[in-house]
Motif scaffolding. Structure first.
Motif, short mmCIF file in Angstrom:
data_model
loop_
_atom_site.label_atom_id
_atom_site.label_comp_id
_atom_site.label_asym_id
_atom_site.label_seq_id
_atom_site.Cartn_x
_atom_site.Cartn_y
_atom_site.Cartn_z
N PHE A 16 0.83 -1.21 0.00
CA PHE A 16 0.00 0.00 0.00
C PHE A 16 0.86 1.26 0.00
N SER A 17 1.96 1.23 0.71
CA SER A 17 2.87 2.40 0.72
C SER A 17 3.47 2.64 -0.66
N LEU A 18 3.87 1.58 -1.35
CA LEU A 18 4.43 1.72 -2.69
C LEU A 18 3.38 2.24 -3.68
N ILE A 19 2.15 1.77 -3.55
CA ILE A 19 1.08 2.24 -4.42
C ILE A 19 0.82 3.73 -4.17
N ALA A 20 0.76 4.11 -2.89
CA ALA A 20 0.54 5.52 -2.55
C ALA A 20 1.70 6.38 -3.05
N LEU A 21 2.92 5.90 -2.91
CA LEU A 21 4.09 6.63 -3.38
C LEU A 21 4.04 6.81 -4.90
N TYR A 22 3.66 5.77 -5.60
CA TYR A 22 3.55 5.85 -7.06
C TYR A 22 2.58 6.95 -7.48
N PHE A 23 1.42 7.00 -6.86
CA PHE A 23 0.41 7.98 -7.26
C PHE A 23 0.77 9.41 -6.84
N THR A 24 1.67 9.58 -5.90
CA THR A 24 2.07 10.94 -5.52
C THR A 24 3.25 11.45 -6.32
N VAL A 25 4.14 10.59 -6.80
CA VAL A 25 5.32 11.06 -7.53
C VAL A 25 5.26 10.75 -9.02
N ARG A 26 4.23 10.08 -9.48
CA ARG A 26 4.18 9.77 -10.92
C ARG A 26 4.11 11.06 -11.73
N ILE A 27 4.71 11.02 -12.86
CA ILE A 27 4.80 12.18 -13.73
C ILE A 27 3.58 12.18 -14.66
N LYS A 28 2.92 13.34 -14.72
CA LYS A 28 1.77 13.51 -15.60
C LYS A 28 2.05 14.66 -16.56
N ASN A 29 1.34 14.65 -17.68
CA ASN A 29 1.45 15.73 -18.66
C ASN A 29 0.31 16.72 -18.48
N TYR A 30 0.64 17.99 -18.59
CA TYR A 30 -0.34 19.07 -18.45
C TYR A 30 -0.17 20.02 -19.63
N GLU A 31 -1.18 20.82 -19.90
CA GLU A 31 -1.12 21.78 -20.99
C GLU A 31 -1.54 23.16 -20.50
N HIS A 32 -0.97 24.17 -21.15
CA HIS A 32 -1.34 25.56 -20.85
C HIS A 32 -1.24 26.35 -22.14
N GLN A 33 -2.16 27.30 -22.32
CA GLN A 33 -2.13 28.17 -23.49
C GLN A 33 -2.18 29.62 -23.04
N ALA A 34 -1.44 30.46 -23.75
CA ALA A 34 -1.42 31.89 -23.45
C ALA A 34 -1.37 32.64 -24.78
N SER A 35 -1.90 33.86 -24.77
CA SER A 35 -1.84 34.66 -26.00
C SER A 35 -1.82 36.14 -25.65
N VAL A 36 -1.39 36.93 -26.62
CA VAL A 36 -1.36 38.37 -26.46
C VAL A 36 -1.58 39.01 -27.83
N PHE A 37 -2.23 40.16 -27.83
CA PHE A 37 -2.42 40.95 -29.05
C PHE A 37 -1.44 42.11 -29.02
N LEU A 38 -0.70 42.27 -30.11
CA LEU A 38 0.26 43.38 -30.23
C LEU A 38 -0.24 44.31 -31.33
N SER A 39 -0.76 45.46 -30.93
CA SER A 39 -1.32 46.38 -31.94
C SER A 39 -0.19 47.01 -32.74
N GLU A 40 -0.49 47.24 -34.01
CA GLU A 40 0.43 47.89 -34.95
C GLU A 40 1.80 47.23 -34.99
N THR A 41 1.83 45.92 -34.84
CA THR A 41 3.08 45.17 -34.88
C THR A 41 2.93 44.04 -35.89
N HIS A 42 3.85 43.96 -36.83
CA HIS A 42 3.82 42.86 -37.80
C HIS A 42 4.27 41.58 -37.08
N PRO A 43 3.65 40.43 -37.40
CA PRO A 43 4.04 39.19 -36.72
C PRO A 43 5.52 38.86 -36.89
N ASN A 44 6.09 39.27 -38.01
CA ASN A 44 7.51 39.04 -38.25
C ASN A 44 8.38 39.73 -37.19
#
Length: 191
Positions: A16-44
């Motif tokens: 049970f300790s090993l199972i609990a340890l696995y679920f607390t330290v296992r690596i998971k993937n997450y996603e995040h998105q961010a954006s911004v508008f830059l007025s009068e600026t060419h994307p280049n």
């Protein structure tokens, strides 16, 4: 309690300790998105500014130092690798070191510019490493004069620390977008 009962309880406790340890330290993937508008600026313009990693110290306040370790290609498809160190915004006593590989390319026919990167970030003297990927896209805004800059980030984090990792990613992405907007607002005023 007999010896057999004691060993059974001990074995069950270890399982049970090993199972609990696995679920607390296992690596998971997450996603995040961010954006911004830059007025009068060419994307280049925004693409060129962000692609130059020396500007990342201005955009991302957690970066301490960096060095470019390799680069190849040309203006339309440039690749480079960098090693950098940074502190964590919510725990500044802990530094981490990372290696990142960037692919900077343009689809001029569509007017879209990309910076794709893969990072390996290591903490605790390199004993604990996590991976992340980013796609930073720069394009013309449909509704007004200016550019939209969007970043999609996939990052790894131990399940137990997911809240901490999320705050760190949000802090860095928000700082990058805010400082990018500030930089181009200042450059428009100085024109």
């Amino acid at each position: 309690m007999s010896r057999v009962q004691w060993k059974s309880k001990r074995t069950l406790g270890i399982v049970f300790s090993l199972i609990a340890l696995y679920f607390t330290v296992r690596i998971k993937n997450y996603e995040h998105q961010a954006s911004v508008f830059l007025s009068e600026t060419h994307p280049n313009e925004a693409w060129e500014f962000v692609a130059d990693f020396s500007n990342m110290k201005y955009l991302n306040p957690t970066i301490i130092n960096f060095s470019i370790v390799s680069e190849s290609g040309n203006y339309d498809n440039w690749k480079y690798s960098t090693q950098y160190s940074e502190f964590l915004s919510h725990w500044p006593h802990l530094r981490n070191n990372a290696v990142a590989h960037f692919n900077v390319k343009a689809d001029k026919g569509k007017g879209v510019y990309f910076i794709n990167s893969v990072h390996k970030t290591c903490l605790f003297f390199g004993f604990f490493c996590l991976d992340s990927e980013s796609e930073f896209k720069f394009m013309r805004s449909n509704s007004s004069r200016g550019s939209v800059c969007e970043e999609s980030v996939m990052y790894q984090c131990p399940a137990l620390l997911s809240s901490f990792c999320r705050r760190e990613v949000i802090f860095q992405r928000d700082a990058i977008m805010k400082n990018l907007k500030l930089h181009f607002a200042r450059s428009r005023k100085s024109r």
